[in-house]
Design a protein around this motif. Structure first.
Motif, mmCIF file in Angstrom:
data_model
loop_
_atom_site.group_PDB
_atom_site.id
_atom_site.type_symbol
_atom_site.label_atom_id
_atom_site.label_comp_id
_atom_site.label_asym_id
_atom_site.label_seq_id
_atom_site.Cartn_x
_atom_site.Cartn_y
_atom_site.Cartn_z
ATOM 1 N N TRP A 141 0.856 -1.180 0.000
ATOM 2 C CA TRP A 141 0.000 0.000 0.000
ATOM 3 C C TRP A 141 0.894 1.232 0.000
ATOM 4 N N GLU A 142 0.398 2.280 -0.642
ATOM 5 C CA GLU A 142 1.175 3.518 -0.646
ATOM 6 C C GLU A 142 1.190 4.110 0.758
ATOM 7 N N SER A 143 2.350 4.650 1.116
ATOM 8 C CA SER A 143 2.465 5.260 2.442
ATOM 9 C C SER A 143 3.487 6.366 2.370
ATOM 10 N N PRO A 144 3.598 7.172 3.410
ATOM 11 C CA PRO A 144 4.624 8.226 3.419
ATOM 12 C C PRO A 144 6.031 7.644 3.297
ATOM 13 N N TRP A 145 6.174 6.329 3.527
ATOM 14 C CA TRP A 145 7.497 5.702 3.489
ATOM 15 C C TRP A 145 7.653 4.790 2.281
ATOM 16 N N GLY A 146 6.806 5.052 1.274
ATOM 17 C CA GLY A 146 6.847 4.259 0.056
ATOM 18 C C GLY A 146 5.850 3.121 0.098
ATOM 19 N N ARG A 147 5.835 2.348 -1.003
ATOM 20 C CA ARG A 147 4.889 1.236 -1.066
ATOM 21 C C ARG A 147 5.365 0.146 -0.108
ATOM 22 N N GLY A 148 4.449 -0.256 0.761
ATOM 23 C CA GLY A 148 4.854 -1.248 1.741
ATOM 24 C C GLY A 148 3.665 -1.874 2.434
ATOM 25 N N ARG A 149 3.939 -2.518 3.554
ATOM 26 C CA ARG A 149 2.875 -3.221 4.294
ATOM 27 C C ARG A 149 3.140 -3.089 5.790
#
Length: 454
Positions: free
Chosen positions: A193-201
């Motif tokens: 998922w997109e997040s302030p820290w890049g695509r991750g989980r």
RNA sequence: GGCCCGAUGGCAGAGUGGUGAUGCAGCGGCCUGCAAAGCCGUUAACAGCGGUUCGAUUCCGCUUCGGGCCUCCA
């Protein structure tokens, strides 16, 4: 007064709700990558029984049981089975809910899924970072356990204990070896998922913190789960929730059930020594499995064996004989309630059930009625006894194992009745024997002959 | 190595400082054409060694054995 053992204080304490007009309880549900086994079923049944008690005692109870549908074990399955996240988790959740129903569990008030609460998790992580409880390192967001002085209080260990016992190589991006992941980057081929820290989980624990907050608030009464969740899962949940919420408590009471063992060793998916519920449902009724799971005290280990399930079935049968076709009509037995309130002492409850059953067999209608009236709070004996004795199809898919139809059985009973009139006991016994071979027992009584499955 | 839990009759499993839950199995009886179910009766236990106590299975200590956790887990 309900008394429960609180893992936080390591003592049995009176249960004092935050708001007695509204009790809030959160229990950790399954990670949905595979079918549940009987060990996973224990907390489901134990806490279902407990919630039934809470709902009896208090006007409003909100019971939340999450579904963790984002996890690295799930990701492994996606790759090995070449299916999508949704396909795998939908199917597993479906199986899970079928199993829950077979075990006669009530539906929780909320059953939130982790993947539907990613934004809440991100918000919480952002909060933790801005308040310097968490830090960014090599694309990961980590919780710094040294920022939470009470870290280790639930699982009763100090940071030094953990360092000395560390059996895992410390990742180089961690400040302290015990720091845990809040967010981690996802490679393109796995869910992210997109997040302030890049695509991750999200990391493992944050979903429970985010979802309990959403559905129950920053502070609630009870948090439950299996004993194997005490560390690290619940320890980490407490740390991140309390820091993010700036509160001095997450749940006031922490309850943990003991393991289901097999050959006296903990049953677990990683040891591959488990027996799935769906497999068991081919051989036993869900209610017998429920009875088995409640037969010992919830905090004690419980050894699984085929024989114990057979015994549970026999014991339930003897109770069902005593309730016959009564309907619930009044309050549960006082003594049963007292035993349940005493840290869910179900073995004592069962002792009382059998006492009431005996009184009923001796002719006490009141005892029979009390027995039946106690069924809703236990999730046992809710069937009619006719239904209990005349069903041997455990899984809906397995109706074919009924080799003889009811009609054929009744015809044989009639044939035997004629034989008995003609004093042809040889034929009568032959018919009895042939039915017995099919697992059907005939019982002669004043009204004629009744039948049941063994 | 650190921390924690447990050891009850053939099996399962509560509980208690003194009259020995409960279930399953067993045994004897009643009932039954025979059974089944039920009822009545019955066999049978508190890991070992010390200590506290008038008295411990129950409290304390040690020993032995079993199990768990120490970032997979319900």
């Amino acid at each position: 007064m309900i008394k429960i053992y609180n893992t936080l204080s390591k003592k049995i304490k009176d249960f004092i709700p935050i708001d007695k007009s509204h009790i809030k309880i959160y229990v950790c549900g399954p990670t949905v990558y595979d079918k549940i086994h009987i060990g996973n079923a224990r907390p489901l049944v134990v806490f279902d029984t407990f919630v039934r008690l809470l709902k009896y005692k208090y006007p409003k109870v909100t019971y939340v049981r999450n579904i963790t549908d984002v996890d690295d074990k799930i990701n492994d399955r996606l790759i090995s089975e070449k299916i999508t996240l949704k396909d795998l988790t939908d199917k597993t959740i479906n199986d899970f809910q079928k199993d829950c129903k077979s075990l006669n569990n009530l539906y929780p008030d909320y059953e939130p899924r982790a993947t539907e609460h990613i934004s809440e998790m991100i918000k919480m992580i952002e909060n933790l970072i801005s308040n310097e409880f968490a830090y960014l390192s090599k694309g990961h967001v980590l919780f710094n356990i040294k920022k939470f002085p009470e870290y280790g209080s639930l699982s009763n260990r100090t940071l030094d204990d953990m360092i000395s016992g560390s059996r895992v190589e410390v990742a180089d991006y961690k400040i302290n070896s015990g720091d845990f992941v809040l967010w981690k980057p996802s490679e393109p081929n796995i869910p992210g998922w997109e997040s302030p820290w890049g695509r991750g989980r999200p990391g493992w624990h944050i979903e429970c913190s985010a979802m309990s907050k959403k559905y129950l608030g920053v502070q609630f009464d009870i948090h439950g789960g299996g004993a194997d969740l005490i560390f690290p899962h619940h320890e980490n949940e407490i740390a991140q929730s309390r820091c993010a919420n700036n509160s001095n408590s997450l749940a006031n009471y922490w309850m943990h059930n003991g393991y289901v063992n097999i050959d006296n060793v903990k049953m677990s998916k990683s040891l591959k020594n488990f027996v799935s519920i769906s497999e068991l449902l081919n051989r036993f009724k869900g209610e017998a499995i429920r009875y088995f799971l409640l037969q010992s005290h919830y905090r004690a280990p419980l050894n699984f064996s085929n024989n114990s399930l057979l015994e549970a079935n026999t014991s339930l049968s003897s109770l069902y004989r005593s309730v016959e076709d009564l309907s619930v009509n009044g309050d549960p037995d006082k003594e049963i309630l007292t035993n349940l309130e005493d840290d869910i002492n179900t073995p004592k409850v069962f002792s009382r059930l059998h006492y009431l059953s005996e009184q009923s067999n001796k002719g006490s209608i009141e005892a029979a009625q009390l027995l039946k009236n106690s069924s809703p709070i236990l999730g046992l004996l809710e069937n009619t006894s006719d239904n209990w004795f005349k069903t041997n199809s455990f899984n809906e898919d397995d109706l074919s194992i009924n080799k003889l139809t009811q009609r054929q059985i009744l015809e044989l009973i009639e044939k035997r009745a004629y034989a008995k009139i003609k004093k042809d006991f040889e034929l009568a016994d032959k018919i009895r024997k042939s039915l017995d071979d099919e697992g059907i027992v005939l019982e002669d009584n004043a009204n004629g002959t009744d039948w049941r499955y063994k």
